[in-house]
Design an enzyme around this catalytic site. Structure first.
Site, PDB file in Angstrom:
ATOM      1  N   ASN A   1       0.805  -1.219   0.000  1.00 19.61           N
ATOM      2  CA  ASN A   1       0.000   0.000   0.000  1.00 19.61           C
ATOM      3  C   ASN A   1       0.842   1.276   0.000  1.00 19.61           C
ATOM      4  O   ASN A   1       0.375   2.323  -0.379  1.00 19.61           O
ATOM      5  CB  ASN A   1      -0.935  -0.010   1.208  1.00 19.61           C
ATOM      6  CG  ASN A   1      -0.191  -0.221   2.505  1.00 19.61           C
ATOM      7  OD1 ASN A   1       0.624  -1.135   2.613  1.00 19.61           O
ATOM      8  ND2 ASN A   1      -0.449   0.619   3.479  1.00 19.61           N
TER       9      ASN A   1
ATOM     10  N   GLN B   1      -5.110  -3.579  -2.099  1.00 20.19           N
ATOM     11  CA  GLN B   1      -4.620  -2.574  -3.053  1.00 20.19           C
ATOM     12  C   GLN B   1      -4.580  -3.117  -4.485  1.00 20.19           C
ATOM     13  O   GLN B   1      -4.456  -2.356  -5.439  1.00 20.19           O
ATOM     14  CB  GLN B   1      -3.212  -2.109  -2.662  1.00 20.19           C
ATOM     15  CG  GLN B   1      -3.168  -1.225  -1.432  1.00 20.19           C
ATOM     16  CD  GLN B   1      -3.862   0.109  -1.636  1.00 20.19           C
ATOM     17  OE1 GLN B   1      -4.120   0.546  -2.760  1.00 20.19           O
ATOM     18  NE2 GLN B   1      -4.198   0.772  -0.544  1.00 20.19           N
TER      19      GLN B   1
ATOM     20  N   SER C   1     -11.516  -4.871  -0.205  1.00 23.79           N
ATOM     21  CA  SER C   1     -12.279  -3.856   0.515  1.00 23.79           C
ATOM     22  C   SER C   1     -12.921  -2.898  -0.488  1.00 23.79           C
ATOM     23  O   SER C   1     -12.262  -2.399  -1.390  1.00 23.79           O
ATOM     24  CB  SER C   1     -11.340  -3.090   1.446  1.00 23.79           C
ATOM     25  OG  SER C   1     -12.038  -2.015   2.017  1.00 23.79           O
TER      26      SER C   1
ATOM     27  N   HIS D   1     -14.108   0.215  -0.500  1.00 22.05           N
ATOM     28  CA  HIS D   1     -13.836   1.642  -0.724  1.00 22.05           C
ATOM     29  C   HIS D   1     -12.522   1.875  -1.469  1.00 22.05           C
ATOM     30  O   HIS D   1     -12.191   3.005  -1.797  1.00 22.05           O
ATOM     31  CB  HIS D   1     -13.897   2.422   0.595  1.00 22.05           C
ATOM     32  CG  HIS D   1     -12.730   2.248   1.504  1.00 22.05           C
ATOM     33  ND1 HIS D   1     -11.816   3.240   1.727  1.00 22.05           N
ATOM     34  CD2 HIS D   1     -12.333   1.194   2.238  1.00 22.05           C
ATOM     35  CE1 HIS D   1     -10.902   2.801   2.586  1.00 22.05           C
ATOM     36  NE2 HIS D   1     -11.190   1.561   2.903  1.00 22.05           N
TER      37      HIS D   1
ATOM     38  N   THR E   1     -26.341  -8.777  11.446  1.00 28.47           N
ATOM     39  CA  THR E   1     -27.237  -8.525  10.328  1.00 28.47           C
ATOM     40  C   THR E   1     -26.454  -7.940   9.153  1.00 28.47           C
ATOM     41  O   THR E   1     -25.685  -6.998   9.328  1.00 28.47           O
ATOM     42  CB  THR E   1     -28.339  -7.549  10.772  1.00 28.47           C
ATOM     43  OG1 THR E   1     -29.024  -8.146  11.863  1.00 28.47           O
ATOM     44  CG2 THR E   1     -29.314  -7.270   9.651  1.00 28.47           C
TER      45      THR E   1
ATOM     46  N   CYS F   1      -3.344   5.127   7.079  1.00 29.41           N
ATOM     47  CA  CYS F   1      -3.607   4.529   8.379  1.00 29.41           C
ATOM     48  C   CYS F   1      -2.521   4.841   9.379  1.00 29.41           C
ATOM     49  O   CYS F   1      -2.738   4.804  10.570  1.00 29.41           O
ATOM     50  CB  CYS F   1      -3.750   3.019   8.240  1.00 29.41           C
ATOM     51  SG  CYS F   1      -4.989   2.594   7.042  1.00 29.41           S
TER      52      CYS F   1
END
Lengths: 400, 380
Positions: free
Chosen positions: B149, B178, B198, B200, B236, B323
């Site tokens: 990343n 990535q 992931s 996003h 859920t 991050c």
């Protein structure tokens, strides 16, 4: 060089004498339908073969689809070359090298359809075989039990080389045996029965009995999904959804508990038969398997079958449950069928149904109600949905 | 504004947002409920699972919907460790992992697990030899990032996967967060048992992701409860998020080839432009690197100040990974690559998406040059 065409061999069609042409035509149309999205391919029919000229289309995806088309006994990916010995040798080597050949034995089987070809089969075998041998390391010939058979078919216009054979599903082209109504419950058996019916060339329309509020949307969805799986093996399928609540409630009130199951089945069969007449089908297919449940004992089937003399096709009648489950897994209906929702057969099921019902008795119990009217009403209110492999709910599809 | 921090997050596609809103509005049922409203939601979930499986060339039952990349990585690593601890307590990973992998491993250390961090060479790549040498009788998992990343280095997943096939009991997890849509990876063919993506990072929404769990693999769940997601992840399901994610995945993968080509062109032009600036040195390896990440150091200048300065020019970049950038630590990856403290402290990451244009390159380069010059004048 690449695979240029696929050569399709027929199974049983070859024995059809004067009707053969009709069978082949139907098979070709079924192949056309299944491969419609491959715009560049060309499909050619001859007396004993169908060829798909690939024109650069994806041979792997096409061969996956061919494995679902009934009437195909086997097929081979073929390289086409001119009928000149040097070209044939080069093409054979290419086709051979496409295989997983390391450590295997092979032989060449030539077939000389064009009798004017300058070499006889032995000479072709020898020339092509030694060409492969000299160009591939560590290879042995075994003329009796070869692991790879390189077939060279010399015709006057061209030569075809094939060494990779794939089995098709066999059977007869869907549609060549007419049409049958499939009683589709959502359980394990009926979709498998539908599959076998299609394998013998029947086109099917499905009939499902829906009893809201006792059965719900999810059980209906199961049947929609099962029908969609079956469309993989044939054309689009019409699914008739019969509102069955009222009849089930009347039976529940009117017929003694131990006979209610038999009576329910009789009503289902009568309704299916009515829909069959409307849809101009000539048979009814069910997933019954002898002795599996109370309604499938010989006596029960005798009492149920009384309501019609339409041929009832029961492909699973002598099969064991594990055998049925195996097929269900193979054709991908198993995981849908085992979704745990009530269907019209599981609700109201009596604690101790008669396994040896008497015809006269069930007739007597039913005689107090005008079932004819109820049946006509159910048939009139039946909803018809056409299921095709690609078509979904458009509104939902837009979300994806 | 030119947004160049796509490895941190991407802008959701408009169509994806529209799907999210529509599902959240019209299909709000709980997919586990028996009634029709629930059934509708469940149907969407099933269709999403099927579509995701088709796009990734895996089976529907191998798709586990998660809350994103960190969750996927944690579930894979801790899930394997807890489920298979009777087999052994040794995990192999690399020194250039995302924190969601390395921190998960560190946490497992406290529970008696032994972690081997493989070194990387000057290009940020591990060597297959090191994997071979690290394997012990107690090894249960190899976890490896696909595309780094921070610098975009591509690890030799194929080599490792092929090699690990002789150890059927060692599971292989790949952090593909990535890589998806930028560097193709076949889960099935490469012997990968677990793989994280992931949403996003491919123009979907935050809070959704997929963990591929190869059929037959057992995992201990991190979240227990109603046994949703094949019991791997209770709770859920986020139906709207999942539907939006599968749409983003479809759009991304359908345009994959065109996007990659475009990104390569932009990356090439950017590197060419940056190399004209004498204070800049490129950290991203020339070979085996992803088309969307360019990492460079600005000759000892303060990276954080540079990011703010560049923002004044309307250009959004980041220092190393989002991050860890708030911790003001030197880039862990660059240190592992032996680039030295100075370069690691002044590293800048540009990360592209399909929304970027080749025409933007001259103004980006110009702004970077002006910014380094200005910063150099002030700081020295």
């Amino acid at each position: 060089m690449q695979y240029d065409r696929i050569l399709i061999r027929f199974g049983e069609i070859s024995t059809k004498g004067r009707n053969r042409k009709k069978f082949i035509e139907k098979l070709k149309r079924n192949i056309d339908f299944k491969l419609a999205d491959f715009k560049d391919i060309m499909i050619e029919t001859t007396r004993d073969r169908i060829y798909i000229v690939l024109n650069g289309e994806d041979s792997e995806e096409i061969s996956n689809r061919l494995q679902t088309i009934f009437g195909i006994h086997s097929f081979s990916l073929a390289v086409k070359t001119s009928s000149a010995i040097e070209e044939i040798k080069a093409a054979a080597l290419f086709a051979f090298k496409e295989l997983d050949y390391v450590g295997k034995t092979f032989k060449v089987t030539a077939k000389r359809v064009d009798k004017l070809f300058p070499f006889d089969t032995n000479e072709i075998n020898y020339q092509v075989g030694s060409h492969i041998l000299t160009n591939v390391a560590d290879l042995k010939v075994d003329v009796h039990h070869p692991m790879i058979n390189v077939r060279v078919e010399v015709r006057s216009d061209a030569t075809y080389i094939t060494c990779k054979d794939i089995y098709g599903p066999g059977g007869l082209p869907v549609g060549t045996s007419g049409k049958s109504m499939l009683m589709l419950s959502g359980g394990l058996d009926s979709p498998v029965a539908g599959y076998f019916a299609m394998k013998r060339g029947l086109e099917i329309e499905a009939v499902h009995f829906y009893s809201p509020p006792y059965t719900n949307e999810r059980s209906k969805q199961k049947v929609l999904d099962l029908t969609e799986v079956l469309t993989k093996f044939g054309p689009d399928i019409k699914l008739h959804i019969v509102p069955f609540t009222e009849i089930q409630e009347v039976i529940q009130k009117q017929v003694p508990e131990n006979y209610s199951l038999i009576s329910t089945r009789r009503m289902m069969l009568r309704i299916t038969d009515e829909i069959r007449k409307k849809q101009r089908a000539l048979a009814i297919t069910t997933g019954e398997s002898l002795g599996q449940v109370a309604s499938q004992t010989m006596e029960s089937m005798y009492a149920i079958n009384e309501v019609t003399n339409t041929p009832i096709i029961r492909p699973l009648i002598t099969m064991d449950k594990p055998e049925i489950i195996d097929v269900a897994k193979n054709i991908n209906t198993h995981d849908i069928s085992i979704r745990p929702f009530e269907d019209c057969c599981t609700i109201f099921s009596p604690a101790a149904p008669k396994t040896r019902p008497k015809r006269e008795k069930v007739e007597f119990y039913e005689s107090f109600v005008d079932f004819e009217a109820l049946i006509n009403k159910a048939v009139d209110q039946t909803e018809m949905i056409k299921i095709s492999q690609q078509k979904h709910n458009q509104e939902i599809d837009e979300l994806f | 504004m030119i947004y160049l921090d796509n490895s941190a997050t991407t802008k959701p596609y408009n169509e994806v947002l529209a799907s999210f809103v529509k599902v959240a509005e019209n299909y709000y049922g709980n997919p586990s409920s028996l009634h029709g409203v629930g059934a509708e939601a469940e149907k969407l979930l099933m269709q999403a699972r099927k579509q995701a499986a088709e796009l990734l060339d895996i089976l529907p039952q191998e798709v586990v919907f998660t809350g994103g990349g960190s969750e996927g990585n944690n579930l894979a690593i801790k899930g394997v460790a807890l489920k298979h601890k009777h087999r052994g307590n040794h995990i192999i990973t690399t020194s250039v992992e995302h924190p969601s992998v390395s921190e998960a491993c560190e946490q497992l250390k406290e529970h008696g697990f032994e972690i081997t961090y493989l070194p990387v060479n000057h290009d940020g790549m591990i060597e297959l030899e090191d994997v071979k040498n690290a394997i012990k009788d107690t090894t249960i998992l190899v976890s490896m990032i696909h595309v780094n990343n921070e610098i975009g280095a591509i690890q030799p997943i194929r080599l490792v996967g092929e090699f690990l096939k002789i150890y059927p009991k060692i599971l292989f997890h790949v952090d593909h967060v990535q890589g998806i849509g930028k560097v193709p990876l076949s889960f099935k063919d490469l012997g990968i048992d677990l793989c994280t993506i992931s949403a996003h990072k491919f123009n979907g929404l935050k809070g959704t992701g997929i963990l591929y769990v190869r059929s037959g693999i057992q995992l201990s769940p991190l979240i227990s409860g109603g046994e949703q997601e094949m019991q791997f992840r209770s709770g859920t399901e986020n139906v709207a998020g999942v539907v939006a994610m599968t749409k983003a995945l479809r759009i991304t993968l359908e345009n994959k080839e065109r996007t990659i080509e475009k990104l390569e062109a932009i990356k090439c032009a950017l590197i060419e432009g940056l190399l004209t600036n004498p204070v800049i040195s490129i950290n991203t390896p020339t070979l085996n690197s992803a088309p969307h990440i360019i990492n460079f150091s600005i000759g000892g200048l303060k990276a954080e100040v540079f990011v703010h300065l560049l923002e004044e020019y309307g250009i959004i970049v980041s220092t190393t990974s989002a991050c860890s950038s708030k911790k003001k630590m030197p880039s862990k990856t660059l240190l592992a690559m032996n680039k030295g403290e100075a370069l690691a402290n002044s590293a800048i990451r540009i990360s592209l998406s399909g929304d970027n244009q080749l025409e933007e390159v001259p103004s980006i380069v110009k702004s970077i040059n002006e910014a380094t010059e200005k910063l150099g004048r002030v700081m020295r």
